[in-house]
Design a protein around this motif. Structure first.
Motif: not given
Length: 442
Positions: A179-180, A183, A252, A256
């Protein structure tokens, strides 16, 4: 939006053919085991004849990384690479060999591996030496979900090439890091710099631990094969934890605005282990019967794949590698031509198909196999078999006596292919976690 897709290559570890609901799997006591993956299949394309390059983990990963038959590389002759190979300069993926991530990276993709590597240890080998810019995960084949120690009790969680501790259940740590990554890559992806994320879960590989089983870590530390424990309920929960994580990754992408132009592929490195459901197939990990090599294959890419498709195209793990390069508009290195074949036409039209002979060999039990159309030639322990797979997916009705000419032709075809591969080295090892002394075999 960039025309080249972002790519997320999700690989489960030891997942059986029918462990997911969309492949006929049963619900667990808590409900559906894999609702997220089932949803991706219904909104994308599901393959019914997708195969792993090997019935054991690290050889398949060599093929996944290179887009070539794993037999071409010495490290892939190990069945599988084990933790005793730490420090080896030969048992790993050579950094000079082009890989799926190195080719994508050279063409402008950002690249990361989050999860299992299992292709050799630093300083000779490692993800950052084979095309990935970032790496978080274990180098070994199997680690405890809480202590992150390998089968020799050695800590094995890496941030790049630095080994350091992180607290938490490994499946969830892998999800959070993924997920990070999305991002951090999102703005670049929207501006025209796509990313390639290898998301390689260790689930549902042993030891048999859910999020609630941290106390088991001390119990299994001397034998991660966990031969005295586990059950189908724990196993299904482990799959569900992974499925939940995939849901967070998809959320995620949606957050975005990247869902439409991201190719998400899901598969397993080999067939199921002792608690998996392979119905209607027979066999499992380490076997060239169907249960050891036929695995779930799901592709989701709204910009190019219509929802609800099902394909019976026969294909191998390394075909995903070729497909991803094709989707990105990237050519293979001419000095290392691909054995994988792009499935891009099938993704765009599931009714299209092409002939695709599939070859395997195993040091373990002297196994060999060739799937060509409806027919499969198989050798195990010196015995040759011939099966019509659509008529007999359980490989119980041997046609060798009724079709001797077909058997001879397929055996000759397998031997002609095998002659193009390096021989199995005399010092190649087979590492079995358990045998008939531990549990009865069919």
């Amino acid at each position: 939006m960039a025309t080249r897709p972002n790519i997320i290559f999700i690989v489960a570890d030891d997942l059986g053919f029918a462990d997911l609901g969309c492949y006929g799997g049963r619900d667990a006591e808590f409900g559906p085991v894999s609702p997220v993956l089932d949803g991706l299949a219904s909104k994308g394309l599901r393959f019914t004849q997708g195969y792993a390059n090997s019935p054991v983990c690290s050889p398949t990963r060599f093929a996944l990384m290179t887009g070539r038959y794993q037999y071409r590389l010495r490290g892939a002759a190990e069945e599988p690479i084990n933790s005793k190979s730490r420090g080896s300069t030969t048992l790993g993926l050579p950094p000079e060999h082009p890989t799926l991530p190195s080719l994508l990276r050279a063409s402008g993709y950002r690249t990361a591996l989050i999860g299992k590597w299992h292709l050799g240890y630093p300083p000779s080998f490692g993800p950052l030496r084979s095309g990935y810019e970032e790496f978080f995960g274990p180098m070994a084949g199997g680690v405890d979900y809480f202590t992150h120690c390998d089968s020799r009790g050695q800590h094995d969680l890496w941030f790049g090439e630095e080994e350091r501790a992180d607290e938490g259940y490994l499946t969830d740590l892998i999800t959070a890091r993924s997920e990070d990554y999305i991002d951090r890559m999102a703005d670049g992806a929207k501006a025209g710099t796509p990313f390639f994320l290898s998301l390689h879960y260790t689930a549902p590989h042993w030891p048999w631990e859910t999020r609630d089983d941290e106390a088991l870590a001390q119990e299994v530390k001397d034998n991660l094969f966990h031969l005295h424990g586990g059950n189908i309920h724990t196993y299904r929960r482990m799959i569900h934890h992974m499925d939940e994580g995939i849901g967070q990754v998809m959320a995620a992408l949606k957050r975005h605005g990247l869902t439409d132009n991201t190719l998400v592929v899901f598969t397993s490195d080999n067939g199921g282990e002792r608690f998996s459901d392979n119905w209607p197939l027979v066999g499992g990990k380490m076997d060239l019967t169907e249960g050891g090599i036929r695995v779930p294959w799901i592709a989701h890419w709204p910009a190019a794949i219509a929802p609800g498709g099902v394909s019976a195209q026969q294909c191998l793990t390394m075909d995903w590698s070729a497909t991803m390069l094709d989707a990105a508009g990237v050519l293979a290195d001419a000095a290392y031509p691909l054995d994988g074949i792009s499935l891009l036409p099938v993704l765009k039209d599931p009714t299209s198909s092409f002939r695709r002979p599939l070859h395997w060999r195993m040091n373990h039990r002297g196994q060999r196999a060739l799937r060509d159309g409806d027919w499969k030639y198989l050798r195990v322990d010196g015995h040759d078999y011939l099966f019509n797979i659509p008529a007999d997916e359980r490989e119980r009705a041997n046609q060798a006596g009724r079709e001797p000419a077909r058997l001879a032709a397929m055996r000759a075809a397998w031997e002609a292919w095998e002659a193009t591969m390096p021989p199995i080295p005399a010092d190649a090892t087979v590492s079995l976690g358990y045998s008939v002394k531990d549990m009865p075999q069919r």
